[in-house]
Design a protein around this motif. Structure first.
Motif, short mmCIF file in Angstrom:
data_model
loop_
_atom_site.label_atom_id
_atom_site.label_comp_id
_atom_site.label_asym_id
_atom_site.label_seq_id
_atom_site.Cartn_x
_atom_site.Cartn_y
_atom_site.Cartn_z
N ASP A 51 26.84 57.26 11.37
CA ASP A 51 27.48 57.56 12.65
C ASP A 51 28.18 58.91 12.55
O ASP A 51 29.29 59.01 12.03
CB ASP A 51 28.48 56.47 13.02
CG ASP A 51 28.93 56.56 14.46
OD1 ASP A 51 28.96 57.68 15.01
OD2 ASP A 51 29.25 55.52 15.05
N PRO A 52 27.54 59.97 13.07
CA PRO A 52 28.12 61.31 12.98
C PRO A 52 29.49 61.43 13.64
O PRO A 52 30.26 62.32 13.31
CB PRO A 52 27.10 62.18 13.70
CG PRO A 52 25.81 61.43 13.62
CD PRO A 52 26.20 59.97 13.67
N TYR A 99 32.04 59.63 13.28
CA TYR A 99 33.11 59.23 12.37
C TYR A 99 33.31 60.25 11.25
O TYR A 99 34.15 60.05 10.39
CB TYR A 99 32.78 57.87 11.74
CG TYR A 99 33.24 56.70 12.57
CD1 TYR A 99 34.43 56.05 12.27
CD2 TYR A 99 32.49 56.24 13.64
CE1 TYR A 99 34.86 54.97 13.02
CE2 TYR A 99 32.92 55.17 14.40
CZ TYR A 99 34.10 54.54 14.09
OH TYR A 99 34.53 53.47 14.84
N GLN A 100 32.55 61.31 11.25
CA GLN A 100 32.54 62.22 10.11
C GLN A 100 33.22 63.56 10.42
O GLN A 100 33.06 64.12 11.49
CB GLN A 100 31.10 62.44 9.67
CG GLN A 100 30.44 61.14 9.24
CD GLN A 100 28.96 61.26 8.99
OE1 GLN A 100 28.37 62.31 9.14
NE2 GLN A 100 28.35 60.15 8.62
N GLY A 101 33.97 64.03 9.44
CA GLY A 101 34.56 65.38 9.45
C GLY A 101 35.29 65.77 10.72
O GLY A 101 36.13 65.03 11.24
N GLU A 102 34.95 66.96 11.22
CA GLU A 102 35.60 67.49 12.42
C GLU A 102 35.31 66.64 13.64
O GLU A 102 36.11 66.60 14.58
CB GLU A 102 35.16 68.94 12.65
CG GLU A 102 35.68 69.90 11.61
CD GLU A 102 35.19 71.32 11.83
OE1 GLU A 102 34.51 71.59 12.85
OE2 GLU A 102 35.48 72.17 10.97
N ASN A 103 34.16 65.97 13.67
CA ASN A 103 33.85 65.08 14.79
C ASN A 103 34.91 63.99 14.91
O ASN A 103 35.37 63.68 16.00
CB ASN A 103 32.47 64.43 14.61
CG ASN A 103 31.33 65.40 14.76
OD1 ASN A 103 31.50 66.51 15.24
ND2 ASN A 103 30.16 64.99 14.33
N PHE A 104 35.28 63.43 13.77
CA PHE A 104 36.30 62.37 13.76
C PHE A 104 37.60 62.88 14.38
O PHE A 104 38.19 62.23 15.25
CB PHE A 104 36.54 61.87 12.34
CG PHE A 104 37.58 60.79 12.25
CD1 PHE A 104 37.22 59.46 12.42
CD2 PHE A 104 38.90 61.09 11.99
CE1 PHE A 104 38.18 58.44 12.35
CE2 PHE A 104 39.87 60.09 11.91
CZ PHE A 104 39.50 58.77 12.09
N LYS A 112 33.12 65.96 25.76
CA LYS A 112 34.33 65.92 24.95
C LYS A 112 34.20 65.02 23.73
O LYS A 112 35.11 64.95 22.90
CB LYS A 112 35.52 65.49 25.80
CG LYS A 112 35.81 66.53 26.87
CD LYS A 112 37.08 66.26 27.59
CE LYS A 112 37.31 67.36 28.63
NZ LYS A 112 38.36 66.99 29.56
N ILE A 113 33.08 64.33 23.60
CA ILE A 113 32.84 63.49 22.44
C ILE A 113 32.03 64.30 21.43
O ILE A 113 30.98 64.84 21.76
CB ILE A 113 32.09 62.19 22.83
CG1 ILE A 113 32.87 61.43 23.90
CG2 ILE A 113 31.83 61.33 21.60
CD1 ILE A 113 34.27 61.02 23.51
N ALA A 114 32.52 64.39 20.23
CA ALA A 114 31.89 65.21 19.20
C ALA A 114 30.91 64.38 18.37
O ALA A 114 31.26 63.32 17.86
CB ALA A 114 32.95 65.82 18.29
N GLY A 115 29.70 64.90 18.23
CA GLY A 115 28.67 64.24 17.44
C GLY A 115 27.79 63.33 18.28
O GLY A 115 28.20 62.84 19.32
N SER A 116 26.58 63.11 17.81
CA SER A 116 25.67 62.22 18.52
C SER A 116 25.91 60.78 18.08
O SER A 116 26.57 60.53 17.07
CB SER A 116 24.21 62.62 18.26
OG SER A 116 23.91 62.44 16.89
N ARG A 117 25.37 59.84 18.82
CA ARG A 117 25.62 58.43 18.53
C ARG A 117 24.92 57.96 17.27
O ARG A 117 25.34 56.98 16.65
CB ARG A 117 25.25 57.57 19.72
CG ARG A 117 23.80 57.54 20.07
CD ARG A 117 23.55 56.82 21.39
NE ARG A 117 23.28 55.42 21.20
CZ ARG A 117 22.35 54.75 21.87
NH1 ARG A 117 21.64 55.35 22.78
NH2 ARG A 117 22.15 53.50 21.63
#
Length: 195
Positions: free
Chosen positions: A96-97, A99-104, A179-184
């Motif tokens: 789940d991208p 939850y990772q790094g800057e996306n989180f 505004k949501i970072a990263g794909s699902r």
């Protein structure tokens, strides 16, 4: 597939026909062969990919929506950790991208609005997320998963949470798709979804 299920409905062996993660063309094609009752797909404040094309088609054809992951795999409950803090077998750790790094970090900022609305109403953030879905129309019935009775009770109590128009607009704006970072999912997993 729709034809085969239609035969089973006619024989009385199946009561309803539903689809999962289908795109507009497949929904229309299947529905033309045998009327679909419901589509199961991911939809939440966190994942609004269905709003532009799929939800209007579902309403046009009289098909219900059963959103899975209505709490954003736990993200909208306010009780989340970074990807690397989950156990090795947990989906959120590697697949789940969001939850990772800057996306989180970016997603935590967006989800703060859910927590703020919850504080104002005196309810849990997950209840606000479910109430938002329930306000989207009578054809939308979320299916939150849980392993604990406490969370089940919280989820059921969300049916009593009333959001006013201003709160819905605030949530819509704060968690707009851009505004949501990263794909699902990872690119490989996304390639298997009919969109």
């Amino acid at each position: 597939m729709a034809g085969t299920v239609g035969e089973l409905v006619t024989e009385g062996k199946v009561r309803f026909f539903g689809l999962s993660e289908a795109g507009v063309a497949n929904i229309r094609r299947a529905h033309a062969v045998h009327p679909a009752s419901v589509l199961q797909s991911e939809y939440s404040l966190w994942e609004r990919n269905l709003e532009a094309d799929i939800i209007p088609v579902l309403r046009e054809l009289g098909i219900g929506l059963v959103p899975f992951s209505p709490l954003g795999r736990g993200f909208l409950t306010g009780n989340v950790k970074r990807a690397e803090e989950y156990s090795e077998g947990d989906f959120r750790r590697n697949s789940d991208p969001r939850y990772q790094g800057e996306n989180f970090d970016a997603n935590m900022r967006a989800a703060e609005v859910v927590r703020e609305v919850a504080r104002l109403l005196g309810v849990k953030p997950g209840q606000v997320a479910l109430a938002w879905l329930l306000h989207k129309g009578p054809n939308i019935v979320p299916i939150p998963g849980t392993k604990r009775v406490t969370y089940l009770e919280e989820n059921v109590a969300a049916t009593s949470v009333v959001l006013d128009a201003a709160q819905i607009r605030t949530l819509d704006t704060a968690l707009a798709p851009e505004k949501i970072a990263g794909s699902r999912y990872t690119p490989t997993s996304m390639s298997m979804i009919d969109r």
